[in-house]
Design an enzyme around this catalytic site. Structure first.
Site, mmCIF file in Angstrom:
data_model
loop_
_atom_site.group_PDB
_atom_site.id
_atom_site.type_symbol
_atom_site.label_atom_id
_atom_site.label_comp_id
_atom_site.label_asym_id
_atom_site.label_seq_id
_atom_site.Cartn_x
_atom_site.Cartn_y
_atom_site.Cartn_z
ATOM 1 N N SER A 28 10.046 1.648 -9.726
ATOM 2 C CA SER A 28 9.994 0.531 -8.787
ATOM 3 C C SER A 28 11.313 -0.232 -8.765
ATOM 4 O O SER A 28 12.348 0.358 -8.476
ATOM 5 C CB SER A 28 8.805 -0.367 -9.148
ATOM 6 O OG SER A 28 8.547 -1.302 -8.137
ATOM 7 N N ASP A 128 0.729 5.664 -3.204
ATOM 8 C CA ASP A 128 1.550 4.473 -3.488
ATOM 9 C C ASP A 128 1.535 3.536 -2.287
ATOM 10 O O ASP A 128 2.027 3.872 -1.214
ATOM 11 C CB ASP A 128 2.985 4.906 -3.809
ATOM 12 C CG ASP A 128 3.841 3.771 -4.369
ATOM 13 O OD1 ASP A 128 3.580 2.604 -4.026
ATOM 14 O OD2 ASP A 128 4.769 4.057 -5.142
ATOM 15 N N HIS A 163 1.306 3.433 -7.404
ATOM 16 C CA HIS A 163 2.631 2.927 -7.786
ATOM 17 C C HIS A 163 2.670 2.805 -9.302
ATOM 18 O O HIS A 163 2.151 1.842 -9.871
ATOM 19 C CB HIS A 163 2.839 1.562 -7.121
ATOM 20 C CG HIS A 163 4.236 1.045 -7.234
ATOM 21 N ND1 HIS A 163 5.293 1.609 -6.570
ATOM 22 C CD2 HIS A 163 4.755 -0.002 -7.953
ATOM 23 C CE1 HIS A 163 6.397 0.937 -6.842
ATOM 24 N NE2 HIS A 163 6.091 -0.034 -7.684
#
Length: 356
Positions: A28, A128, A163
């Protein structure tokens, strides 16, 4: 006095690390920072692992997105680099590859020609909902346009993961969810896949760790500047053999938002200290990097970003800076170059590990 104030940590030690064999990975915001670190110091690295991250300087894709420069960067970050309305609105890899070349020509990052010999792992989960897969696909294209051979890129985009970084820990989140601590159970250790793609065949992970996690004072590396939005402490895993003098390599593992050791949720601009999440140590203890390091004489460096919500830095979720929140001048943000406060700090840590 808080626990952190009353704690002490030694300075980061030096070891026999071959800095020319270093690598970096992240999830991320840590993945966006991985791309920035990788390009800024490509002469030092041999490869990178990018989990749910976009290409270099994508937050500047549309500089006219708002009348105020700071707002334009934030809008780009949210709606171009994370969740574009349609795939065609995702970052433009041709444009950003050109931006990277121009940035290198100005001497702000290392020559992009270094990337031709590197190996890159890129991952996006089909579930995600934080960083859309269309964005991560442009990261693959971006690296190809800068000369990384398609065969040197391991691009995984078929796993129904949310995610997260993937582990085989049964206590971690289900594979497809999108929630903290953003560590999901998928039946394999993604950290192992990353390291083996970058370095080639490695010994299997150690069943029992021989070394130790070192907590060190990282404020010396950014001068204690609150603009850095970095925590007081950071961590490194050092195998016993390395501590006893064995030659080694360094891998930098960059956590994502809300994953730093002292992450605190902010409510109405104030830290919600009574409801601190108890998972701040998970990224540097349970993601599998340390077991691979122990078996292969690797040091894993875990720098730590910190949530802040102040005049100096607005970063309440404890993300690494990939859209300019550390910039003194929003018109000319410097979050991506060798002189950027966070990149400079992490690179100094790396140099220390190699005795420089």
């Amino acid at each position: 006095m808080s626990n952190e104030d009353s704690s002490v940590a030694a300075a980061l030690p030096s070891f026999k690390a071959d800095l020319g064999q270093s690598s970096v990975s992240g999830l991320s915001s840590g993945a966006f920072m991985t791309v920035q670190m990788h390009l800024a110091h490509s002469s030092t690295f041999v490869g990178a692992g990018i989990i749910a991250g976009g290409p270099f300087r994508c937050a500047e894709s549309y500089r006219a997105a708002a009348a105020i420069a700071e707002d334009a960067l934030t809008i780009n970050a949210l709606y171009v680099c994370m969740n574009p309305l349609i795939p065609q609105a995702a970052p433009n890899p041709d444009k950003l590859a050109s931006v990277a070349r121009d940035t290198a020509a100005q001497g702000l990052i290392d020559p992009v020609e270094n990337l031709a010999s590197h190996r890159v792992y890129i991952f996006t989960g089909t579930e995600d909902s934080v960083v859309n897969s269309s964005v991560v696909d442009t990261t693959r294209q971006f690296y190809e346009k800068l000369g990384v051979a398609p065969g040197a890129i391991h691009y995984e985009n078929t796993l129904p993961a949310g995610h997260s970084i993937i582990t085989d820990n049964p206590e971690d989140n289900p594979l497809g969810v999108n929630r903290p601590p953003y560590i999901n159970q998928g039946g394999f250790m993604q950290s192992q896949v990353i390291l083996e793609h970058i370095y080639g065949p490695l010994k299997p992970p150690a069943e029992r760790l021989s070394g130790r996690i070192i907590r060190f004072d990282q404020t010396e590396f950014f001068g204690g500047d609150p603009r850095a939005s970095m925590s007081r402490f950071a961590y490194a895993y050092v195998p016993k053999a390395v501590e006893e003098g064995a030659p080694c390599r360094v891998h930098i593992a960059l956590h994502g938002c809300k994953q730093g050791y002292n992450y605190v949720n902010f409510v109405n601009g104030q830290p919600d200290l009574e409801n601190c999440p108890p998972y701040g140590n998970r990224y540097y203890t349970t993601t599998g990097y340390n077991e691979m390091a122990d078996a292969n004489d690797l040091i894993i460096l875990y720098p730590q970003a910190e949530g802040t919500d102040s005049a100096a830095s607005q970063n309440p979720e404890g993300c690494w800076d990939w859209w300019g929140y550390t910039a003194e001048d929003p018109q000319n943000p410097d979050y991506y170059s060798k002189q950027a406060i966070q990149i400079q700090a992490i690179h100094r840590m790396l140099q220390r590990l190699g005795g420089q």
